[in-house]
Design a protein around this motif. Structure first.
Motif, PDB file in Angstrom:
ATOM      1  N   GLY A  52       0.883  -1.268   0.071  1.00  0.00           N
ATOM      2  CA  GLY A  52       0.012  -0.057  -0.051  1.00  0.00           C
ATOM      3  C   GLY A  52       0.988   1.304  -0.067  1.00  0.00           C
ATOM      4  O   GLY A  52       1.905   1.332  -0.640  1.00  0.00           O
ATOM      5  N   GLU A  53       0.466   2.173   0.828  1.00  0.00           N
ATOM      6  CA  GLU A  53       1.052   3.401   0.811  1.00  0.00           C
ATOM      7  C   GLU A  53       2.492   3.486   1.573  1.00  0.00           C
ATOM      8  O   GLU A  53       2.597   2.678   2.266  1.00  0.00           O
ATOM      9  CB  GLU A  53       0.304   4.393   1.459  1.00  0.00           C
ATOM     10  CG  GLU A  53      -1.032   4.839   0.691  1.00  0.00           C
ATOM     11  CD  GLU A  53      -0.830   5.394  -0.621  1.00  0.00           C
ATOM     12  OE1 GLU A  53       0.227   6.229  -0.629  1.00  0.00           O
ATOM     13  OE2 GLU A  53      -1.607   5.039  -1.445  1.00  0.00           O
ATOM     14  N   PRO A  54       3.388   4.457   1.392  1.00  0.00           N
ATOM     15  CA  PRO A  54       4.750   4.402   2.067  1.00  0.00           C
ATOM     16  C   PRO A  54       4.391   4.358   3.487  1.00  0.00           C
ATOM     17  O   PRO A  54       3.331   5.188   3.962  1.00  0.00           O
ATOM     18  CB  PRO A  54       5.353   5.682   1.451  1.00  0.00           C
ATOM     19  CG  PRO A  54       4.837   5.595  -0.139  1.00  0.00           C
ATOM     20  CD  PRO A  54       3.352   5.321   0.284  1.00  0.00           C
ATOM     21  N   ILE A  55       5.145   3.818   4.337  1.00  0.00           N
ATOM     22  CA  ILE A  55       5.209   3.983   5.676  1.00  0.00           C
ATOM     23  C   ILE A  55       6.396   4.782   6.341  1.00  0.00           C
ATOM     24  O   ILE A  55       7.268   4.859   5.537  1.00  0.00           O
ATOM     25  CB  ILE A  55       4.961   2.508   6.557  1.00  0.00           C
ATOM     26  CG1 ILE A  55       6.398   1.794   6.339  1.00  0.00           C
ATOM     27  CG2 ILE A  55       3.953   1.846   5.954  1.00  0.00           C
ATOM     28  CD1 ILE A  55       6.039   0.731   7.207  1.00  0.00           C
ATOM     29  N   ARG A  56       6.315   5.291   7.631  1.00  0.00           N
ATOM     30  CA  ARG A  56       7.451   5.714   8.074  1.00  0.00           C
ATOM     31  C   ARG A  56       7.973   5.107   9.384  1.00  0.00           C
ATOM     32  O   ARG A  56       7.065   4.959  10.187  1.00  0.00           O
ATOM     33  CB  ARG A  56       7.118   7.362   8.641  1.00  0.00           C
ATOM     34  CG  ARG A  56       8.179   8.109   8.843  1.00  0.00           C
ATOM     35  CD  ARG A  56       8.083   9.731   9.026  1.00  0.00           C
ATOM     36  NE  ARG A  56       7.419   9.905  10.053  1.00  0.00           N
ATOM     37  CZ  ARG A  56       5.884  10.430  10.198  1.00  0.00           C
ATOM     38  NH1 ARG A  56       5.246  10.538   8.933  1.00  0.00           N
ATOM     39  NH2 ARG A  56       5.162  10.656  11.130  1.00  0.00           N
ATOM     40  N   VAL A  57       9.283   4.778   9.719  1.00  0.00           N
ATOM     41  CA  VAL A  57       9.640   4.308  10.833  1.00  0.00           C
ATOM     42  C   VAL A  57      10.604   5.238  11.367  1.00  0.00           C
ATOM     43  O   VAL A  57      11.686   5.579  10.853  1.00  0.00           O
ATOM     44  CB  VAL A  57      10.287   3.103  10.530  1.00  0.00           C
ATOM     45  CG1 VAL A  57      10.949   2.429  11.944  1.00  0.00           C
ATOM     46  CG2 VAL A  57       9.436   2.058  10.047  1.00  0.00           C
ATOM     47  N   ASP A  58      10.466   5.692  12.427  1.00  0.00           N
ATOM     48  CA  ASP A  58      11.140   6.839  13.141  1.00  0.00           C
ATOM     49  C   ASP A  58      11.133   8.020  12.230  1.00  0.00           C
ATOM     50  O   ASP A  58       9.915   8.422  11.982  1.00  0.00           O
ATOM     51  CB  ASP A  58      12.666   6.376  13.424  1.00  0.00           C
ATOM     52  CG  ASP A  58      12.610   5.373  14.676  1.00  0.00           C
ATOM     53  OD1 ASP A  58      11.857   5.505  15.368  1.00  0.00           O
ATOM     54  OD2 ASP A  58      13.727   4.458  14.440  1.00  0.00           O
ATOM     55  N   GLN A  59      12.213   8.573  11.777  1.00  0.00           N
ATOM     56  CA  GLN A  59      12.123   9.532  10.691  1.00  0.00           C
ATOM     57  C   GLN A  59      12.185   9.154   9.362  1.00  0.00           C
ATOM     58  O   GLN A  59      12.267  10.166   8.256  1.00  0.00           O
ATOM     59  CB  GLN A  59      12.992  10.801  11.127  1.00  0.00           C
ATOM     60  CG  GLN A  59      12.942  11.147  12.453  1.00  0.00           C
ATOM     61  CD  GLN A  59      11.426  11.914  12.603  1.00  0.00           C
ATOM     62  OE1 GLN A  59      10.859  12.554  11.708  1.00  0.00           O
ATOM     63  NE2 GLN A  59      10.686  11.697  13.707  1.00  0.00           N
ATOM     64  N   GLU A  60      12.348   7.910   9.049  1.00  0.00           N
ATOM     65  CA  GLU A  60      12.535   7.506   7.767  1.00  0.00           C
ATOM     66  C   GLU A  60      11.564   6.832   7.001  1.00  0.00           C
ATOM     67  O   GLU A  60      10.523   6.245   7.537  1.00  0.00           O
ATOM     68  CB  GLU A  60      13.651   6.268   7.934  1.00  0.00           C
ATOM     69  CG  GLU A  60      14.130   5.730   6.367  1.00  0.00           C
ATOM     70  CD  GLU A  60      15.228   4.636   6.659  1.00  0.00           C
ATOM     71  OE1 GLU A  60      15.558   4.005   5.704  1.00  0.00           O
ATOM     72  OE2 GLU A  60      15.507   4.239   7.743  1.00  0.00           O
ATOM     73  N   VAL A  61      11.175   7.292   5.762  1.00  0.00           N
ATOM     74  CA  VAL A  61      10.036   6.671   4.874  1.00  0.00           C
ATOM     75  C   VAL A  61      10.596   5.528   4.245  1.00  0.00           C
ATOM     76  O   VAL A  61      11.487   5.493   3.491  1.00  0.00           O
ATOM     77  CB  VAL A  61       9.628   8.004   3.892  1.00  0.00           C
ATOM     78  CG1 VAL A  61       8.702   7.141   2.853  1.00  0.00           C
ATOM     79  CG2 VAL A  61       9.262   9.219   4.312  1.00  0.00           C
ATOM     80  N   TRP A  62       9.612   4.645   4.378  1.00  0.00           N
ATOM     81  CA  TRP A  62       9.667   3.214   4.038  1.00  0.00           C
ATOM     82  C   TRP A  62       8.821   2.939   2.560  1.00  0.00           C
ATOM     83  O   TRP A  62       7.640   3.048   2.833  1.00  0.00           O
ATOM     84  CB  TRP A  62       9.664   1.945   4.674  1.00  0.00           C
ATOM     85  CG  TRP A  62      10.834   2.096   5.745  1.00  0.00           C
ATOM     86  CD1 TRP A  62      11.858   2.609   5.986  1.00  0.00           C
ATOM     87  CD2 TRP A  62      10.983   1.065   6.721  1.00  0.00           C
ATOM     88  NE1 TRP A  62      12.612   2.446   7.120  1.00  0.00           N
ATOM     89  CE2 TRP A  62      12.270   1.262   7.338  1.00  0.00           C
ATOM     90  CE3 TRP A  62      10.267  -0.052   6.991  1.00  0.00           C
ATOM     91  CZ2 TRP A  62      12.545   0.536   8.443  1.00  0.00           C
ATOM     92  CZ3 TRP A  62      10.589  -0.953   8.261  1.00  0.00           C
ATOM     93  CH2 TRP A  62      11.887  -0.752   8.902  1.00  0.00           C
ATOM     94  N   ASN A  63       9.404   2.971   1.404  1.00  0.00           N
ATOM     95  CA  ASN A  63       8.389   2.769   0.147  1.00  0.00           C
ATOM     96  C   ASN A  63       8.943   1.774  -0.555  1.00  0.00           C
ATOM     97  O   ASN A  63       8.051   1.760  -1.613  1.00  0.00           O
ATOM     98  CB  ASN A  63       8.305   4.234  -0.422  1.00  0.00           C
ATOM     99  CG  ASN A  63       9.761   4.725  -1.037  1.00  0.00           C
ATOM    100  OD1 ASN A  63      10.700   3.962  -0.901  1.00  0.00           O
ATOM    101  ND2 ASN A  63       9.936   5.829  -1.265  1.00  0.00           N
ATOM    102  N   GLU A  64       9.844   0.799  -0.314  1.00  0.00           N
ATOM    103  CA  GLU A  64       9.984  -0.223  -1.243  1.00  0.00           C
ATOM    104  C   GLU A  64       9.098  -1.501  -0.912  1.00  0.00           C
ATOM    105  O   GLU A  64       8.699  -1.505   0.121  1.00  0.00           O
ATOM    106  CB  GLU A  64      11.593  -0.852  -0.848  1.00  0.00           C
ATOM    107  CG  GLU A  64      12.528   0.297  -1.020  1.00  0.00           C
ATOM    108  CD  GLU A  64      12.917   0.370  -2.606  1.00  0.00           C
ATOM    109  OE1 GLU A  64      12.476  -0.596  -3.337  1.00  0.00           O
ATOM    110  OE2 GLU A  64      13.108   1.613  -2.914  1.00  0.00           O
ATOM    111  N   PRO A  65       8.943  -2.057  -2.204  1.00  0.00           N
ATOM    112  CA  PRO A  65       7.855  -3.180  -1.971  1.00  0.00           C
ATOM    113  C   PRO A  65       8.285  -4.324  -0.966  1.00  0.00           C
ATOM    114  O   PRO A  65       7.439  -5.184  -0.584  1.00  0.00           O
ATOM    115  CB  PRO A  65       7.594  -3.557  -3.301  1.00  0.00           C
ATOM    116  CG  PRO A  65       8.678  -3.161  -4.174  1.00  0.00           C
ATOM    117  CD  PRO A  65       9.176  -1.935  -3.446  1.00  0.00           C
TER     118      PRO A  65
END
Length: 257
Positions: A52-65
């Motif tokens: 689905g949509e990118p998520i964020r862990v701490d201050q980092e955006v995770w958008n890889e499948p």
């Protein structure tokens, strides 16, 4: 107030449980607001399929499948936005990297999850499946199949992990067929931490899990002794250091949800 997070989890049974502690799904419907959660450190690693949509862990955006989560040594804050659609596998401590190495040897690739034919095939199948139960079933069967030829029942690191999860006594490791130096080296290689830090981490996690039950909220001093801390102040310091939250703040955050 009900949480907008749709969360499902399965704890594998049988031989797969040596490798995988949980298979899970997390979704935020398009008509709901995103949520933020604290991920308590568990010394495990994981693989996450982001559908689905990118998520964020701490201050980092995770958008890889496909995302490999390395060994979790401290708490993280995860934000799931509207439209989040995740499914993942949480490995037992020390087993994620081992499985990654075995897959790389079987497939002849460079050893990354992203380049694994097995993982890419799962990603394609997951994208075509809408049912959460069917997604979890797929991952359960797939990882059970890929690990069925491997056995680590007598792995000294696995045995050490079991001993440390059952007791607060590090000296129990003296019963293993490895020297203290060998055990330290194996833990650093497989878990990126020492046996003592692993024990501290698991003890803090056990306390926070216990505090999810409201009947434990009035006996912090007793919990400290039960889980091997010298006193309540020691437990508070360890929770703050490793989980980023004190037991009292953790209880308050649970009551506000």
């Amino acid at each position: 107030m009900l949480s907008p997070l749709l969360f499902d989890i399965r704890f594998p049974q049988g031989p797969l449980s040596l490798w995988v502690q949980a298979i899970w799904s997390a979704q935020i419907p398009m008509d709901q607001q995103g949520v933020t959660r604290r991920l308590v450190a568990d010394a495990g690693s994981g693989i996450l399929f982001n559908l689905g949509e990118p998520i964020r862990v701490d201050q980092e955006v995770w958008n890889e499948p496909v995302i490999f989560q390395s060994t979790n040594r401290q708490a993280h804050i995860i934000h799931l936005p509207t439209g989040a659609n995740l499914v993942g596998v949480r490995f037992q401590p020390g087993m994620g990297g081992l499985l990654q190495t075995e897959l790389a040897a079987l497939e002849g690739n460079i050893g990354s999850w992203q380049s694994s034919e097995f993982i890419q095939s799962l990603l394609v199948q997951l994208k075509s499946i809408l049912s959460v139960e069917e997604r979890i079933n797929l991952l359960d069967k797939a990882f059970d199949h890929v690990t069925s030829g491997s056995t680590y029942d007598h792995d000294p690191v696995v045995k050490a992990i079991e001993l440390l999860q059952q007791s607060s006594r590090v000296d129990l490791l003296d019963s293993l067929p490895l020297s203290q130096r060998q055990i330290e080296r194996q833990f650093q290689t497989r878990l990126s931490m020492s046996p003592k830090y692993f024990q501290r981490l698991r003890r803090v996690r056990a306390v926070l899990l216990a505090l999810k039950m409201e009947e434990n909220h009035v006996k912090l001093a007793e919990l400290a002794v039960e889980y091997g801390f010298s006193d309540q102040a020691h437990m508070t310091r360890e929770c703050q250091l490793i989980a980023g939250i004190t037991p009292k703040r953790f209880m308050k955050s649970r009551l506000l949800r």
